[in-house]
Design a protein around this motif. Sequence first.
Motif, mmCIF file in Angstrom:
data_model
loop_
_atom_site.group_PDB
_atom_site.id
_atom_site.type_symbol
_atom_site.label_atom_id
_atom_site.label_comp_id
_atom_site.label_asym_id
_atom_site.label_seq_id
_atom_site.Cartn_x
_atom_site.Cartn_y
_atom_site.Cartn_z
ATOM 1 N N UNK A 1 0.823 -1.192 0.000
ATOM 2 C CA UNK A 1 0.000 0.000 0.000
ATOM 3 C C UNK A 1 0.862 1.249 0.000
ATOM 4 N N UNK A 2 1.932 1.223 0.779
ATOM 5 C CA UNK A 2 2.796 2.385 0.849
ATOM 6 C C UNK A 2 3.533 2.596 -0.465
ATOM 7 N N UNK A 3 3.951 1.508 -1.094
ATOM 8 C CA UNK A 3 4.655 1.656 -2.360
ATOM 9 C C UNK A 3 3.739 2.260 -3.411
ATOM 10 N N UNK A 4 2.502 1.790 -3.449
ATOM 11 C CA UNK A 4 1.583 2.296 -4.446
ATOM 12 C C UNK A 4 1.221 3.743 -4.201
ATOM 13 N N UNK B 1 8.913 4.363 3.245
ATOM 14 C CA UNK B 1 10.141 3.663 2.899
ATOM 15 C C UNK B 1 10.197 3.312 1.439
ATOM 16 N N UNK B 2 9.088 2.810 0.886
ATOM 17 C CA UNK B 2 8.917 2.681 -0.545
ATOM 18 C C UNK B 2 9.788 1.660 -1.224
ATOM 19 N N UNK B 3 10.907 1.254 -0.662
ATOM 20 C CA UNK B 3 11.792 0.362 -1.382
ATOM 21 C C UNK B 3 11.595 -1.079 -0.996
ATOM 22 N N UNK B 4 11.307 -1.360 0.260
ATOM 23 C CA UNK B 4 11.174 -2.725 0.712
ATOM 24 C C UNK B 4 12.459 -3.506 0.564
ATOM 25 N N UNK B 5 13.620 -2.854 0.793
ATOM 26 C CA UNK B 5 14.895 -3.507 0.542
ATOM 27 C C UNK B 5 15.778 -3.559 1.786
ATOM 28 N N UNK B 6 15.232 -3.294 2.939
ATOM 29 C CA UNK B 6 16.035 -3.318 4.161
ATOM 30 C C UNK B 6 16.032 -4.713 4.771
ATOM 31 N N UNK B 7 17.225 -5.226 5.077
ATOM 32 C CA UNK B 7 17.315 -6.456 5.844
ATOM 33 C C UNK B 7 16.981 -6.151 7.296
ATOM 34 N N UNK C 1 7.613 3.806 8.639
ATOM 35 C CA UNK C 1 8.603 3.999 7.579
ATOM 36 C C UNK C 1 9.590 2.842 7.534
ATOM 37 N N UNK C 2 10.122 2.484 8.701
ATOM 38 C CA UNK C 2 11.130 1.425 8.758
ATOM 39 C C UNK C 2 10.489 0.053 8.551
ATOM 40 N N UNK C 3 9.282 -0.123 9.094
ATOM 41 C CA UNK C 3 8.573 -1.390 8.927
ATOM 42 C C UNK C 3 8.316 -1.694 7.455
ATOM 43 N N UNK C 4 7.857 -0.675 6.725
ATOM 44 C CA UNK C 4 7.527 -0.907 5.315
ATOM 45 C C UNK C 4 8.764 -1.063 4.447
ATOM 46 N N UNK C 5 9.946 -0.698 4.969
ATOM 47 C CA UNK C 5 11.180 -0.858 4.192
ATOM 48 C C UNK C 5 11.766 -2.261 4.319
ATOM 49 N N UNK C 6 11.203 -3.102 5.210
ATOM 50 C CA UNK C 6 11.696 -4.460 5.388
ATOM 51 C C UNK C 6 11.460 -5.313 4.136
ATOM 52 N N UNK C 7 12.419 -6.179 3.838
ATOM 53 C CA UNK C 7 12.239 -7.118 2.734
ATOM 54 C C UNK C 7 11.102 -8.090 3.038
#
Length: 458
Positions: free
Chosen positions: A17-20, A25-31, A237-243
């Motif tokens: 939802x956040x990406x759309x 965070x938008x990337x979803x690339x954080x380990x 923000x940080x939650x949505x950046x998680x892979x």
Amino acid sequence: MAHQTETDDTKVLLSAQKKSSGVGGGGGRSSVPSACFNFINSIIGSGIIGLPYSMNQAGLPLGMILLLITAFITDYTIILMIKGGNLSGAWSYQSLVQNTFGFTGYLILSALQFLYPFIAMISYNIITGDTLTKGFQRIPGVGPDHILADRHFVILMTTVLFTLPLSLYRDVSKLGKVSLLSTVFTLAILVTVVIRAATLGPKIPAEENAWAFAHWNAFQAMAVMSFAFICHHNSFLIYSSLEEPTLRNWCRVTHVSVGSSAFVSLLFAVAGYATFTGYTQGDIFENYCQSDNLATFSRFCYGISIITTFPLECFVTREVVSNVFFNGVLTSVSHIAVTMVIIAVTTAISLTYDCLGIVLELNGVLSATPLIFIIPSACFLKLSGGRWFQGDNFMPCIILLVGVFVMIIGLIMTVMYPQDCSHGAEMPYCFANFTGSNATQPTNGKQHGNLTQKTGLF
């Protein structure tokens, strides 16, 4: 509605939802480790240097207890927020409150969520100017009249060279390595404070009642601790950046981040207060003598750490502006424009004011306490249904009531007993003729009122 939980391998829709929507965070690339570093960096910001002073306000034993309680509540309510987001289909702190309490709640939360990081960024700039200028003056040939000793120049220089470029990132996951660097510098600062507790502390006589169990200013102390620990505005923000944004991964991130921050904060607070006791200032670096080379190194480390923390707060203020005024979508031009305006305003204010002690305490009481204690608990209670003080609702009820009590009493105490500020003053023990009997004498025309204002209860 019955309380719902997320299974281990069930991804929530929040990230998509956040990406759309084009925010967050938008990337979803954080380990998980990268997210932990971002979260720890978000928690251990400017507030940590005020924690020794909170021990002075509350009394060391009670202060330690209150700090651990604040850390526990922070950990609990961060997870509570994500559970509330899952229950309501929310993708941000703002949408969570709007889905729960409507547009009025959304506006109140937006104001609080903007105010806290906005003032934090101002304090970051002020601390950067203060710490780095004192460090630069230890360089041969750099005197009080040198340009590197001018806090205005240093603030402008660090803004243009570092904080502005980092703040222009759209993806919070790109700050993971920067946050790791900030964490390393924070550990270096902690080592310095511990060393000085052993080498400098014995040379400074403790005030009467220095080791009393409690002081009357305990509510002010908890406001300072809330200011130090708040990270809820960064959570989504940080939650949505998680892979893999699952509840299990988020609990791991939260427990590791808050637990590590609590350990560092407690050690920092105890070591700092044990060194200076009644002399302890709101900014612990104001306590160290300018001729102290180890403290100078620590000031540099802290200044760099603050510079790398600034962008995380800018991300939050920009997201609030985006959601309120741009329906959550910023074009490339509006992204740059909003970022530039936020940084320009915070920089202008920080160039004008050099002591924000009372403002930071009020920020802790009026912004941090509602954001940590009251709002997450209230949202979960309304969304989960069921009776108050029963089952899963018991702990949120207790936290909500504690938050209201701390907010009201803390505000009264802050107004009645404002934080003392000895900005730029050399402390009495830095002079050769210091004997301990002149502890309350002013060193630059100002009285260090906090040396005698605390009275032990026990």
